[in-house]
Design an enzyme around this catalytic site. Structure first.
Site, PDB file in Angstrom:
ATOM      1  N   HIS A 271      -7.369 -10.188   3.360  1.00  0.00           N
ATOM      2  CA  HIS A 271      -6.047 -10.025   3.994  1.00  0.00           C
ATOM      3  C   HIS A 271      -5.177  -9.187   3.053  1.00  0.00           C
ATOM      4  CE1 HIS A 271      -2.805 -10.832   6.733  1.00  0.00           C
ATOM      5  NE2 HIS A 271      -2.085 -11.473   5.846  1.00  0.00           N
TER       6      HIS A 271
ATOM      7  N   CYS B 121       0.467 -12.798  11.394  1.00  0.00           N
ATOM      8  CA  CYS B 121      -0.484 -11.833  10.844  1.00  0.00           C
ATOM      9  C   CYS B 121      -1.937 -12.115  11.169  1.00  0.00           C
ATOM     10  CB  CYS B 121      -0.291 -11.743   9.339  1.00  0.00           C
ATOM     11  SG  CYS B 121       1.460 -11.726   8.897  1.00  0.00           S
TER      12      CYS B 121
ATOM     13  N   HIS C 246       0.616  -3.211   6.105  1.00  0.00           N
ATOM     14  CA  HIS C 246       0.328  -4.469   6.795  1.00  0.00           C
ATOM     15  C   HIS C 246       0.764  -4.304   8.240  1.00  0.00           C
ATOM     16  CE1 HIS C 246      -0.245  -8.428   8.010  1.00  0.00           C
ATOM     17  NE2 HIS C 246       0.648  -9.090   7.289  1.00  0.00           N
TER      18      HIS C 246
END
Lengths: 393, 304
Positions: A290, A156, A324
């Site tokens: 995040h 990520c 995401h």
């Protein structure tokens, strides 16, 4: 030596280009919907899906290759094309720093479905673009770039790391102009992966930093920054749109997937980025977190942000808008950070009704304020922790 | 600034780990699959049982070259990543059509940066940690990242390497595409690089990735020995010259094989008697040329 952002390109569930994404952010409406395009899903999932099937994307991009192109690569070309618009004459100077975790998996998993069940090899040629490096080789070809590309894959935090490494190449004098960012398409593989970890919220929209959060919604997209050295923009009389003030990568070294309770990696990444930028924490006007809406990440990140910023900074996660987007997240959110600077807007953390800490909650609504510096976080599996800082020009 | 390779370790299609040097590459025929050491004896790490062979290979070599020392950065290259875990997770998904719970282990291990993440976890290394996946030039892109990092003063010692596995699905794909799959191999190589000289160190002069052979020939002028590898199949030999030795059959072909070739270059410079195999009496400068698809050429140059 200073490094500047001279253009951006992005596509996500919020929109097909930078302007559309800004509009979506300010409207405070999520781009997350029912996932329809991914094939062979066993159950229903919410996600930040871009509502164009591959054939439609190929049409938009005028793709006429005889071999099949993975969705990750198509999204990459869409965003990269926007990012170099107006600067095509400089492709000889350009080096590409891409990022992806899915690679060609959207095609590979369809091949494997038939191969596993029926031993059919009809689609075996589709494996040609499976590996994560192929998007960059293909982009080079489509954009007319000569210098060999880089592809970073660190889950990520991938796109943020692509930007960091691209900046390193400029600081070392090896490049004056780079295209850096990342791409990932939705895939049955990653959807099942996060579901197997029991961190996929299948019932509702993801709720970053909310005490009732049940996990993430995945998303897809691509985003690139066109970065140039100070020397380059002066030589060619280019007006920058933002400055890259610093970026840092650190490792949590705690667990393969979970982040540490004392937020070691996250704190180190943020503090190192601040140090590189020569900024104290109170110079940061907005933090794009995040904020995946998993129980673990948001706990850790809340703690990290409170620690570094002494309990006071405007922050939000924009993953409620896009889902995401895995390897693309650091790139998409870098673009959002730049939009924040350009428009003096700190974006809303939608779908957070009951924040983890009422005293230091994420922004409930879009906030208009002067924004001079933005910090953006991306934390990935393998303890990989990255923070980027952009400044207004 | 000067950068040195101070240690190197490989696992590949001949037994190099236990024998401690690459002499075996000259004595034995390289196999399609790696000759593995006994991991249970050398890898005392949690979760070993769940690790596929690529992760074991990488951990063994990485931990070996660092010893007790903690690096300032860990940078890994891999063309195809953790294929074994990837395919196993696909199998799990396929077997699970009813949508019940699936174990996440294979998914977690399939992430490309699992090797880098595991190295950090075992060594408790909180520093810079990157994974590069650029096909046959994955090693060179990882090495460039390492050099940029060191030249900016961010690291004094870096653990850098590359790994790729030979998975049965690759044979299936290669056969369908009419490729010479018997030339395919696998392996891992890791280096400790440092800004300080040490015993048995070699100067890492430069690493670049070029796009045409004229540039390549210019770059390698003045070197005593050129170790040439094809990292892809059916590429021919793009460089000529008496001192250009194609070692693709020796390394076997896989996307990280230029790391093994670089290890061999390091060994030859540290043990000059190995240069006798190539009839080069005073071998001080070696260039490793990695040809990927006749399109990109990674050049790594070492000297003493």
């Amino acid at each position: 030596m200073r490094i500047f952002v001279i253009n951006t390109g992005v596509c996500s569930a919020l929109g097909n280009n930078t302007d559309e994404n800004l509009e979506g952010l300010t409207k405070e409406q999520t781009g997350v919907t029912n996932i329809e395009i991914v094939q062979n899903l066993e159950q229903n999932f919410w996600g930040g899906e871009i509502k164009f099937e591959n054939e439609a994307l190929k049409g938009q991009l005028n793709i006429q290759e005889s071999f099949n192109i993975p969705r990750t690569s198509l999204l990459a070309l869409k965003a990269a094309t926007e990012a170099i618009t107006g600067f095509e004459k400089y492709t000889n100077d350009l080096q590409l720093f891409n990022a992806t975790s899915v690679g060609g998996m959207d095609l590979s998993e369809v091949f494997y479905h038939e191969y596993f069940r029926q031993g059919k090899e009809d689609k075996i040629q589709d494996l040609y673009m499976h590996d994560s490096g192929m998007s960059a080789f293909w982009l080079n070809d489509k954009l007319g770039v000569n210098k060999s590309p880089f592809t970073i894959s660190s889950a990520c935090s991938s796109a943020a790391n692509a930007i960091i490494i691209a900046a390193h190449s400029i600081l070392n004098g090896d490049n004056e102009l780079v295209l850096a960012g990342g791409t990932d398409a939705l895939s049955r593989f990653t959807i099942n992966g996060f579901n197997s970890l029991m961190i996929y919220d299948k019932e509702a929209y993801c709720r970053p930093f909310d005490v009732t959060r049940k996990g993430l919604n995945l998303g897809e997209g691509a985003a690139y920054l066109l970065l140039a050295s100070e020397k380059f923009i002066e030589e060619h009389n280019i007006t920058p749109i933002a400055e890259y003030r610093g970026g840092a990568n650190a490792n949590d070294a705690y667990h393969q997937t979970a982040s540490s309770p004392d937020a070691t990696g996250a704190i180190m990444a943020m503090e190192s980025a601040l140090q590189m930028a020569g900024l104290s924490p109170d110079a940061i006007d907005y933090v794009n977190a995040h904020g995946t809406a998993t129980e673990n990440n948001d706990n850790t990140e809340q703690k990290a942000i409170e620690s570094v910023f002494n309990h006071k900074v405007d922050f939000s996660s924009t993953k409620g808008f896009t889902g995401h987007t895995l390897a693309a997240a650091g790139g998409i959110e870098a673009v959002y950070s730049i939009l924040a600077l350009q428009n003096d807007l700190a974006f809303a953390n939608i779908h957070c009704e009951n924040p983890i800490n009422e005293e230091h909650s994420p922004l409930k609504a879009t906030k208009r304020k002067e924004i001079k510096n933005v910090l953006s976080n991306s934390f990935g599996f393998g303890g990989n922790s990255s923070s980027l800082i952009f400044g207004a020009v | 600034m000067s950068v040195y390779i101070t240690k190197a370790k490989s696992i590949c299609g001949v037994n190099t780990f236990e024998k401690g040097a690459l002499q075996a590459l000259f004595e034995e025929e390289t196999q399609n699959h790696a000759v593995h050491p006994n991991y249970r004896e050398i890898l005392k790490v949690p979760g070993l049982r769940r690790m596929s062979s690529i992760i074991r290979m990488a951990l063994s070599c990485g931990l070996d070259v660092m010893g007790e020392q903690n690096p300032d950065a860990i940078i890994v290259g891999s063309g195809l990543g953790n294929l074994d875990h990837t395919v196993k997770f696909l199998d799990q998904i396929e077997k699970n059509e009813n949508g019940g719970p699936i174990s996440p282990t294979q998914f977690i291990q399939s992430t490309h940066n699992t090797i880098g993440g595991q190295l950090a976890l075992v060594m408790k290394c909180y520093h810079y940690n990157m994974t590069h996946v650029q096909g046959g030039i994955s090693f060179e892109t990882a090495l460039k990242d390492a050099l940029w990092n060191m030249q900016l003063g961010k690291s004094k010692t870096v653990l850098v390497g590359a790994a790729d596995e030979n998975h049965p699905l690759m044979t299936t794909f290669g056969t369908a595409a009419d490729l010479p799959v018997d030339e395919v191999g696998e392996g891992t190589t890791f280096f400790k690089i440092s800004d300080q000289e040490a015993d048995d160190c070699v100067s890492l002069d430069q690493c670049s990735i070029l796009s045409n052979t004229d540039e390549v020939e210019k770059q390698i002028q003045g070197t005593d020995l050129v170790l040439y590898v094809n990292s892809g199949l059916n590429q021919g030999k793009m460089l000529s010259g008496e001192n250009v030795i194609d070692i693709s059959a020796k390394t076997k072909v896989y996307w990280s094989n230029s790391a093994l070739a670089t290890h061999l270059a390091y060994e030859i410079l540290v043990k000059p008697e190995l240069a006798q195999h190539y009839n080069i009496p005073d071998c001080k400068k070696i260039a490793v040329v990695n040809n990927f698809r006749n399109q990109y050429f990674g050049i790594t140059q070492l000297s003493v």
